[in-house]
Motif scaffolding. Structure first.
Motif, PDB file in Angstrom:
ATOM      1  N   GLN A   1      81.512  77.498 102.794  1.00  0.00           N
ATOM      2  CA  GLN A   1      81.945  78.010 104.086  1.00  0.00           C
ATOM      3  C   GLN A   1      83.167  77.214 104.518  1.00  0.00           C
ATOM      4  OE1 GLN A   1      79.820  79.156 108.269  1.00  0.00           O
ATOM      5  NE2 GLN A   1      79.357  77.123 107.491  1.00  0.00           N
ATOM      6  N   THR A   2      84.246  77.921 104.868  1.00  0.00           N
ATOM      7  CA  THR A   2      85.468  77.231 105.256  1.00  0.00           C
ATOM      8  C   THR A   2      86.290  78.143 106.158  1.00  0.00           C
ATOM      9  OG1 THR A   2      87.406  76.023 104.420  1.00  0.00           O
ATOM     10  CG2 THR A   2      86.765  77.989 103.200  1.00  0.00           C
ATOM     11  N   VAL A   3      87.484  77.697 106.518  1.00  0.00           N
ATOM     12  CA  VAL A   3      88.377  78.504 107.346  1.00  0.00           C
ATOM     13  C   VAL A   3      89.399  79.192 106.439  1.00  0.00           C
ATOM     14  CG1 VAL A   3      88.094  77.104 109.416  1.00  0.00           C
ATOM     15  CG2 VAL A   3      89.867  76.505 107.770  1.00  0.00           C
ATOM     16  N   PRO A   4      89.930  80.352 106.849  1.00  0.00           N
ATOM     17  CA  PRO A   4      90.851  81.091 105.977  1.00  0.00           C
ATOM     18  C   PRO A   4      92.066  80.292 105.526  1.00  0.00           C
ATOM     19  CG  PRO A   4      90.055  82.535 107.705  1.00  0.00           C
ATOM     20  CD  PRO A   4      89.537  81.161 108.030  1.00  0.00           C
TER      21      PRO A   4
ATOM     22  N   HIS B   1      81.834  69.893 114.116  1.00  0.00           N
ATOM     23  CA  HIS B   1      81.887  71.343 114.298  1.00  0.00           C
ATOM     24  C   HIS B   1      80.507  71.923 114.026  1.00  0.00           C
ATOM     25  CE1 HIS B   1      83.992  75.024 114.889  1.00  0.00           C
ATOM     26  NE2 HIS B   1      83.999  75.415 113.632  1.00  0.00           N
ATOM     27  N   ASP B   2      79.969  72.730 114.947  1.00  0.00           N
ATOM     28  CA  ASP B   2      78.568  73.146 114.831  1.00  0.00           C
ATOM     29  C   ASP B   2      78.238  73.992 113.605  1.00  0.00           C
ATOM     30  OD1 ASP B   2      80.127  75.054 116.462  1.00  0.00           O
ATOM     31  OD2 ASP B   2      78.261  76.178 116.596  1.00  0.00           O
ATOM     32  N   PRO B   3      79.167  74.716 112.955  1.00  0.00           N
ATOM     33  CA  PRO B   3      78.787  75.382 111.696  1.00  0.00           C
ATOM     34  C   PRO B   3      78.288  74.423 110.619  1.00  0.00           C
ATOM     35  CG  PRO B   3      80.782  76.371 112.550  1.00  0.00           C
ATOM     36  CD  PRO B   3      80.512  75.157 113.403  1.00  0.00           C
ATOM     37  N   ALA B   4      78.634  73.123 110.755  1.00  0.00           N
ATOM     38  CA  ALA B   4      78.112  72.157 109.781  1.00  0.00           C
ATOM     39  C   ALA B   4      76.592  72.118 109.837  1.00  0.00           C
ATOM     40  CB  ALA B   4      78.686  70.767 110.070  1.00  0.00           C
ATOM     41  N   LEU B   5      76.044  72.099 111.052  1.00  0.00           N
ATOM     42  CA  LEU B   5      74.592  72.077 111.210  1.00  0.00           C
ATOM     43  C   LEU B   5      73.972  73.370 110.687  1.00  0.00           C
ATOM     44  CD1 LEU B   5      72.783  69.860 112.397  1.00  0.00           C
ATOM     45  CD2 LEU B   5      72.788  71.134 114.551  1.00  0.00           C
ATOM     46  N   CYS B   6      74.674  74.476 110.902  1.00  0.00           N
ATOM     47  CA  CYS B   6      74.145  75.768 110.450  1.00  0.00           C
ATOM     48  C   CYS B   6      74.074  75.847 108.934  1.00  0.00           C
ATOM     49  CB  CYS B   6      75.017  76.904 111.007  1.00  0.00           C
ATOM     50  SG  CYS B   6      75.010  76.998 112.808  1.00  0.00           S
TER      51      CYS B   6
END
Length: 813
Positions: free
Chosen positions: A540-543, A496-501
């Motif tokens: 950072q995670t999902v609700p 998932h690209d937020p990992a790179l962010c």
């Protein structure tokens, strides 16, 4: 039939005088708590007999209905009628009406008083209480639109054989259509001809107009018109969840719409404006955070360390910290090995490694080599991973080891002729002497490729540039204080690209990145104590997973006392979760991030104060213009749902392996702008739905492909999920539409993970969930079958609910 608004003024003692040409008196009363049908029948029969005598005829019958626009007493029939309308499980509206040719205003007012007194006596209500009260809420915003509107409304009314108030009410009905998402293909004239609602019922019909900044609830709005012969005026009464601001804005929109409809009543409802041109332009300016061309930062591998020194901790893993200087040295050496294996601009390097400081060094090395990164998880090979490798054909795959026993690495070598690189060995050995020097990475070249699920089932490759990654990483790190002293959990899965962010936002800001061990990442009971032990400040995670973390804390897990930032993304965020996070972690900042992979991100909102209902996705992140457009590419007025369209130089330049550019079709013209004014910026049509709130923030409304029609009614699946999730017995839920052989949706399957009692049984059953949805959606029929899921809903690598795996995960209830 001619109708004019007549309403009780709060005491029911007086009924407002109206135009003498109208044919009926009306009132709207409210019953809170259980309705006693027998007592109501007795009270109505007694009141009619006492006030009107035997002349009322059959009007002593009480009609029970789910319609908010019941029929009126017809000429020659009963002179009065009473309809009881079910609004919710323990909430009813009473709609008494009388023919003006047989009942005067004084008698009608006395009839209402007698009904209230009689019902209270028959139902055993204490004498100092009022069991029936005016349905109109107590707070009100008054309006007066002047004599000009009155004259023009009267002229149009005369053409249609009705009265001016019917024209005004038709305008509110049109407004209601727009706010419900029906953009309307009928004209205002046609709508006026279809207007059969008694005005008091019209107030009830407005009850589902949405609340901005709060959860939608039945009731809360009631329109009253004064009936003054020389002006159009009255009041919009409102209750929770509305406030004076939302009521004023609704009135402003109704005024603009009515003014335009009177100018050209042949315009369709969808073409009638709700905002003035000045207000529309102001909203467009507010949505525009585009930056000057060429103002972006350098690529991320050149920014690693930020203002931190070489000895400052860059990555902490397995009890040891690696400083920024050492991290850069490792990355430089590994980059030379990659270059010797063919890494270059336009080539791809795959990385498949477990968490740790070495993996972070490899990510930097790939960026420095000029190749584009494909970051893979370490799980099973899977057809998805093979499809991505076939699509990109990397020149090299980087592992932590020689790849023995790695099924995917073996397939890559056998089938694609690929080469492997052991990162641990490369870190310790010098690169070949003839390895080329890395070329300077251009900001407009691809830094990585992320894959999302395509509609055909084949993953879609989405490349992103160095400029896009660097700009967002720098903004994220600065906005949320990820610099020296911050300890950021690297939680998001590599797929998932937020990992790179989150990796590069931390490294560019100069904070400390703390990769989460694989055995801990998906287990909230293990992750919560790990966050505490590692003194994590940011996650950072999902609700839905954040809710699991709160459950673990409530069950006694060690509380992460250092946590100061919780960044939520990927799913709709409810206010009660935000409030619970603040209660569990005092002083924590909670932010809602939104954006598709095609633009990395688009908007953000920091939750402040007590949140209610759905938390907005907020305003644009710098470098983006985020619009809400209708099907004709026109900006949607506040409160009207449309598609999110993003204009930015950080929009991907297309999907790999396809020439389909439909999602990237430019918006040809916007009010106040020249077509093609920003040639460096692309367009992306997200397929996500949103509406602009009165304060300018955007509120997520689901996806276009999550909207289905059930028995002719448009239903938003995410709205059903949000409504059901508000029931205290529901831990999480998901809705899947079921279609028949013709492709028509005939049933909804609702998968529910309930909160369980000490004995392991759910705290509620399907009957209670169905009743809860009925209270939220009113008379709308939702043919739902509930299935209880024993543990958790299945999730994909990004942590989002995977609906495709639901049928096999549940058992019928």
């Amino acid at each position: 039939m001619k109708n004019e608004t007549v309403a009780a003024d709060g005491s029911r003692a007086a009924v407002l005088e109206a135009d003498p040409s109208v044919s009926h008196w009306y009132a709207a009363l409210h019953v809170a708590g259980p309705l006693d049908p027998a007592s109501l029948r007795t009270a109505w029969r007694t009141a009619v007999s006492r006030v009107l005598g035997a002349g009322a005829g059959a009007g002593t019958t009480v009609h029970f209905t789910d319609r908010t626009a019941p029929p009126l007493p017809a000429p020659g029939g009963p002179v009065v009628c009473l309809h009881a309308v079910r609004l919710a499980a323990e909430e009813h509206g009473l709609l008494p009406a009388a023919r003006r040719d047989a009942v005067d205003g004084g008698d009608f007012a006395r009839l209402l008083d007698a009904l209230a007194a009689g019902y209270g006596a028959a139902a055993g209500t204490p004498p100092d209480t009022d069991p029936l009260r005016s349905a109109a809420p107590g707070n009100a915003v008054r309006f007066d639109w002047g004599a000009g509107i009155r004259r023009r409304a009267a002229a149009l009314a005369a053409v249609h054989g009705t009265v001016p108030a019917a024209v005004v009410l038709a305008a509110f009905r049109a407004l209601l259509h727009r706010h419900r998402g029906d953009h309307g293909d009928i004209s205002f004239r046609e709508l006026l001809d279809q207007w059969p609602l008694p005005p008091s019922a019209a107030g009830l019909a407005l009850r589902s107009v949405t609340a901005y900044g709060a959860e939608e609830t039945p009731g809360g709005l009631h329109l009253e018109l004064d009936g003054h012969p020389s002006s159009v005026g009255g009041a919009l009464r409102y209750g929770v969840p509305h406030d004076a601001r939302s009521a004023e804005c609704l009135l402003e929109q109704a005024h603009v719409l009515l003014d335009a409809a009177l100018d050209d009543p042949c315009l369709t409802i969808g073409r009638l404006p709700l905002e003035t041109p000045d207000r529309l332009l102001a909203a467009l300016r507010d949505a525009d955070r585009l930056l000057p061309p060429g103002s972006g930062p350098r690529p991320v591998h050149l920014l690693v360390g930020g203002d931190a020194g070489d000895d400052a901790p860059a990555v902490e893993w397995d009890g040891r910290a690696v400083g920024y200087g050492a991290l850069r040295d490792r990355a430089d050496r590994i980059a030379r090995h990659l270059l010797s294996r063919g890494a270059r601009d336009g080539a791809t390097v795959a990385v498949r490694m477990p968490p740790g400081d070495l993996r972070v060094a490899v990510l930097i090395a790939v960026m420095a080599s000029g190749a584009r990164l494909l970051w893979l998880g370490t799980g099973a090979a899977g057809e998805r991973n093979r499809a991505m490798l076939r699509e990109l054909r990397p020149v090299c795959m980087v592992l932590d080891g020689d790849g023995d026993g790695d099924e995917l690495a073996g397939w890559y070598v056998r089938e694609l002729g690929g080469r492997l690189l052991d990162a641990a060995r490369a870190r310790r050995t010098a690169a070949p002497a003839d390895a080329p020097a890395p070329a300077a990475a251009r900001p407009d070249r691809h830094a990585y490729v992320a894959f999302t699920s395509g509609s055909t089932g084949r993953p879609k490759g989405i490349p992103q540039t160095h400029a896009a990654l660097a700009q967002f990483a720098q903004w994220l790190g600065r906005q949320f204080a990820m610099g020296p002293g911050a300890r950021v959990a690297q939680w998001v899965a590599p797929e998932h690209d937020p990992a790179l962010c989150e990796v590069f936002a931390t490294l560019v800001a100069g904070g400390t990145l703390c990769p989460v061990p694989d055995r801990v990442r998906a287990n909230p009971d293990r992750l919560v104590p790990w966050l505490a032990q590692q003194r994590i400040t940011h996650i950072q995670t999902v609700p839905s997973f954040a809710r699991d973390l709160l459950t673990a804390v409530a069950d006694g897990a060690e509380r992460p006392g250092s946590l100061r930032h919780v960044l939520l993304m990927g799913e709709a965020l409810r206010g009660d979760l935000v409030n619970d996070l603040r209660d569990a972690f005092p002083g924590v900042r909670v932010a809602n991030l939104y954006g598709p992979t095609e633009t990395i991100a688009a908007t953000w909102h920091e939750a402040e104060g007590t949140e209610r209902g759905t938390v907005p996705i907020g305003r644009p992140i710098p470098g983006r213009q985020v619009l809400v457009l209708d099907g004709d590419d026109r900006p949607c007025p506040a409160g009207v749902t449309g598609e999110i369209v993003i204009h930015s130089p950080y929009v991907t330049d297309g999907y790999l392996g396809t020439a389909d550019r439909s999602a990237f079709r430019p918006v040809e013209a916007l009010p106040g702008t020249e077509p093609g004014a920003r040639a460096d910026a692309g367009w992306y049509r997200t397929g996500d739905l949103a509406r602009r709130r009165w304060d300018g923030a955007l509120e997520f409304r689901g996806r276009k492909d999550f909207q289905v029609k059930v028995f002719g009614n448009r239903v938003e699946l995410t709205e059903i999920e949000a409504a059901l999730a508000s029931h205290p017995s529901v831990h999480e839920c998901a809705v899947v539409p079921q279609a028949n052989e013709s492709g028509l949706v005939t049933r909804l399957t609702v998968y529910v993970v309930p909160h369980r009692g000490a004995d392991g049984t759910g705290r509620a059953a399907a009957r209670e969930w169905r009743a809860h949805l009925r209270r939220h959606f009113g008379p709308l029929t939702l043919p739902a079958t509930f299935r209880e899921v024993p543990d958790r809903l299945p999730r994909n690598a990004a942590g989002k609910i995977d609906r495709s795996r639901l049928p096999g995960a549940a058992r019928p209830d």
